[in-house]
Structure formats: C-alpha cells, structure tokens
Design an enzyme around this catalytic site. Sequence first.
Site, PDB file in Angstrom:
ATOM      1  N   ASP A  89       0.809  -1.204   0.112  1.00  0.00           N
ATOM      2  CA  ASP A  89      -0.046   0.078   0.186  1.00  0.00           C
ATOM      3  C   ASP A  89       0.938   1.193   0.110  1.00  0.00           C
ATOM      4  OD1 ASP A  89      -2.707  -1.236   0.443  1.00  0.00           O
ATOM      5  OD2 ASP A  89      -1.420  -2.190   1.958  1.00  0.00           O
ATOM      6  N   THR A  90       1.252   1.806  -1.178  1.00  0.00           N
ATOM      7  CA  THR A  90       2.104   2.787  -1.270  1.00  0.00           C
ATOM      8  C   THR A  90       1.757   3.535  -2.709  1.00  0.00           C
ATOM      9  OG1 THR A  90       3.787   1.833  -0.222  1.00  0.00           O
ATOM     10  CG2 THR A  90       4.400   3.560  -1.651  1.00  0.00           C
ATOM     11  N   ILE A  91       1.690   4.905  -2.776  1.00  0.00           N
ATOM     12  CA  ILE A  91       1.821   5.497  -4.125  1.00  0.00           C
ATOM     13  C   ILE A  91       3.168   5.998  -4.609  1.00  0.00           C
ATOM     14  CG2 ILE A  91      -0.556   6.159  -3.955  1.00  0.00           C
ATOM     15  CD1 ILE A  91       1.977   8.974  -4.049  1.00  0.00           C
TER      16      ILE A  91
END
Length: 525
Positions: A347-349
Amino acid sequence: MRDFQMPGRSAVLATNGVCATSHPLAAKVAIDILQSGGNAVDAAIAGAVVLGICEPQMTGIGGDCFVLLKPAGEDGVVALNGSGRAPAGLSAAEMRDRGLTAVPLRGIESVTVPGAIDAFCRLSADWGRLSLAETLAPAIRYADEGVPVAPRVAFDWAGDEPDLKGAARDFYLMGGKAPQVGQVFRAPGQAEVLRRIARVGRAGFYEGEVAEDMVASLRALGGTHTAEDFAATACTYTDPVSGPYQGIDLLEHPPNGQGATANLMLNILSHFDIAGMDPWGADRIHIEAEATKLAYDARNRFIADADHTTRLAHMLSPETAARLAALIDPKRAMPSAAPLAEAVHRDTIYITVVDRDRMAVSLIYSIFWGFGSGFASSRFGINFQNRGAGFTLEAGHPNEAAGGKRPMHTIIPGMIRKGGRVTMPFGVMGGAYQPCGHARFVSNLVDFGQDPQAAIDAPRAFSAPEGLKLERGYPAAVAASLAEMGHKVVPADEPLGGAQAILIHDTGVLEGASDPRKDGCALGY
C-alpha cells in the site's frame, strides 16, 4: 520494441514535461500544473495530494513521504526525509511488559505522527514556483467533488475494508461497504484540512483545530500522542546513498528508508553473469532470490532511524557484498528467508515528474498498510498511518521502538545516474518488495537492454518468508525448475508492486513508463 499484436503499452514521449504515477487523474493534474507555470516540485506535490483522494487505501495526509530531487541545471541530488516520529510516550519496554513481541500491526501503538505535510510545505517553499494554495487547489476540488473509484483501487479497498475501525468506517465506506468501481468517493473533511494548509502552511495541519482533532482522536483510542508531538514534526534534508552496477549508479534515499538494501542486492548480483542468463529463466530468479534473502537479512540488522544506524558503510561496502555472494550456491536454494522486520504490504503510491528545465522529482508517499492503522480522526477523517509497525521490540536493536524515533521505512524513491548525469527518476511500490523491485528494474535495463516500459511490464518474483512468489507471467516449467533447486514456490496472490519511471534522453526527449499493475499512466506535453 514490443509486439504490437499483443497487449501492452507504448512509451509516452514528450519534450516539455512528463509525469508518471499510479492514477490518471493525478497524472493529469501534474501536467496541468506544469502547463500553468509550475515546476516539477509543484506538479509532484499536487499529484501526490490528489492521489490521497484517488487511492485513499494507499496514501493520505496522515502518512509519510520520501523525496529525491534533482534541481534544474545540475546533476546533484537532494534527499528529503518526510517521515514522522513516534510519539514521545511510546515505549518498547512497556509493550514487552504487556507480553507483546511485536508492535501491534493495526494497534494504536503503531500510529506515528504524519510527516508528509511538513515535507510538502518545505518542498514548496524551498523549490516550488507556485504558491501552496495553487498547488493544493486540484486536490481540494477533487476532495469536495469526488473521484470515481478505479478498478485496482476498488480491488484493494474491498480487501482492506475489514480493517477499518470506528470513525474510519464512516469516512471510508459507503453504506457500510467498500465502494464499487465507478462509485464516487468524496472527502470534504480533507478538503477543509487542505484549505487550511493552503492558507497558513504547515500550521494549518500541525497546530490548531486539525491537530486538536488528531490528538484527541488518538488519545481517545489509547494513544500517548500529544500536541507537542505534532508541533515538533520537521522533515530533514540529507544526501542520497549510491552504488554502481554495470556502468550506472543507483541513487537511493538513506536510512531510515530501506534503499541501501537495493544497493546491496545489486552489489551481490554483480558477482554473477546475470546478463548471460535467460532474462525470464529459473537461474536468474534463483540468484536474485538468494541475493534477496541475504540483503534483507542485512537490512533487518542494520537499518533504523538515521541517528541509530551505525553500520551503513559496512552494508554498502564491496567486501560485504563479495562475502555474501560467496554464500550463494548457483544451483541450490539456501534456507527460507528470515521473517521480515515489518509485515509485507502493497500500500504505497509513487509519482515522478520531470519538467522542461529538467528538474526531476522522485516521490513516494504512503500510510503503510491498507488504510494504515485503520483509525481516522473523528472530525476531519484523517486516516492515520501504522508506520510504527516497522519498529522491532527487540531490546537494544537499532530499530527498537522508542518515543521521538523514526521507524525503519519500506518506501524508497530511486534515481539512476550514468556518466555523472541523472538519467532516470523511478520507483517501485510494494512494501518489502521494493528493494528487490529496484534491483530487478535496474537489471532489466542494463543487463538485458530493455526500455523502461518493457522493464516494468516484465514478470516479477520475490523471495518472501512464505516462499518464492511468482507472478503468472512465468511458465510452469520455470516454477518446476525452481522447486527442483529447493525453493518453496508459491503463486503470487496479487501483483508484485507497481512501478513508474521517466527516462531523460540526452537528445532532450523524455520517455515515461507506467505499470499496468496499477490504474495509472504516464502523460506528457
């Protein structure tokens, strides 16, 4: 060149500016900012904050960021650490006394103070061309008006829905359920927070009513967080770490980020003839998996808050890599990877922007796990990260949890330099996978001569504690060969990471690439 009769993506070529990121609305916002007179810093901040509305399960204003920045007209690179610290009241000894052996993954103990907003404000003031109000305007509009939920976002949101608790369920669910593809998600509370930041800067977040909302909400959940913890938050400039590989230099953010792990992996791989192997064959995957086990073991021993990391030079030394490479049997797997210091997550951008003056920004921004801790502030709906789960409770360890300390971080922006010139900002999302993803991407480029889009599209493997994960892009024969070598092969239950990159050609052309594993794209003008 790709086979145009097969599914795939062409590179995005432009001369004035390019953005590559994981959601098309954020990429469009970044290009709009460039065309309205902003630079790469303005565009990256604008796009990143929009991503918190487009992909709230991945990131948000309650999270952290790391940045690598190449200023216009030079090839020096500045690193900015926008990760927050544990509240002063956090104590590993207290958690051990309660019988805990790890920081609770979704517990209130895992919530560290958000650092990204302070970093965005500093970046804007030091390097931006537009006002903060102009830069944040698109995110304010999207938070008010809403964003249709994209397919990959909906997939992740549904999986993370059970972990939302209390106020977070009110702000991030629709009718008590995760939204479906195409449903419009709105965040008016975050729009109000962003308006305050646009007016008065970081004080609009770390002081006053917004900070009071966060502190009161956290303390009601049992946290030790105080107004002083929030007011004291400050990002820090530092220098990248770097290492050579087959004629290029890989630049990474230093600790408390895990970027040095990618450098160590490449140093280990340099002792093998990777270029002479089948790029998608079992031999290459095997060597990479063994290097991953060794490099991640070093990471778990050494990387922590910069003030507590004492053996970084040892980790990056050629002698260390040579000794570790000598432990690898080219035909037989060593025992399974040790448990990671942090739980694996996706869960990362990531966003990268290069502008017409060739300022380049590599920015990664995250709340750690899906919806972070699962908690949100009661008034404004700020979703709190769970970065404190990156600490260990091992007494005396450099990464032992403590008040005022930054945990070991998985998110790592990257840049490639060749012949003294920065040629590519890039990033690979995916939690613990990221160093392996960086090493694989660099190897695809330099060992096999792939262009950035092909290097991103290629199938991936990852030696995780539960086994050697293979994406479906590998044939059954490769899995069988790896099993014969002693690997516990497991199909990847979801895509391994997501990547974005911009190649700065010496002709002046910019070439953007974006991972089909995400909803995003590269755009240029």
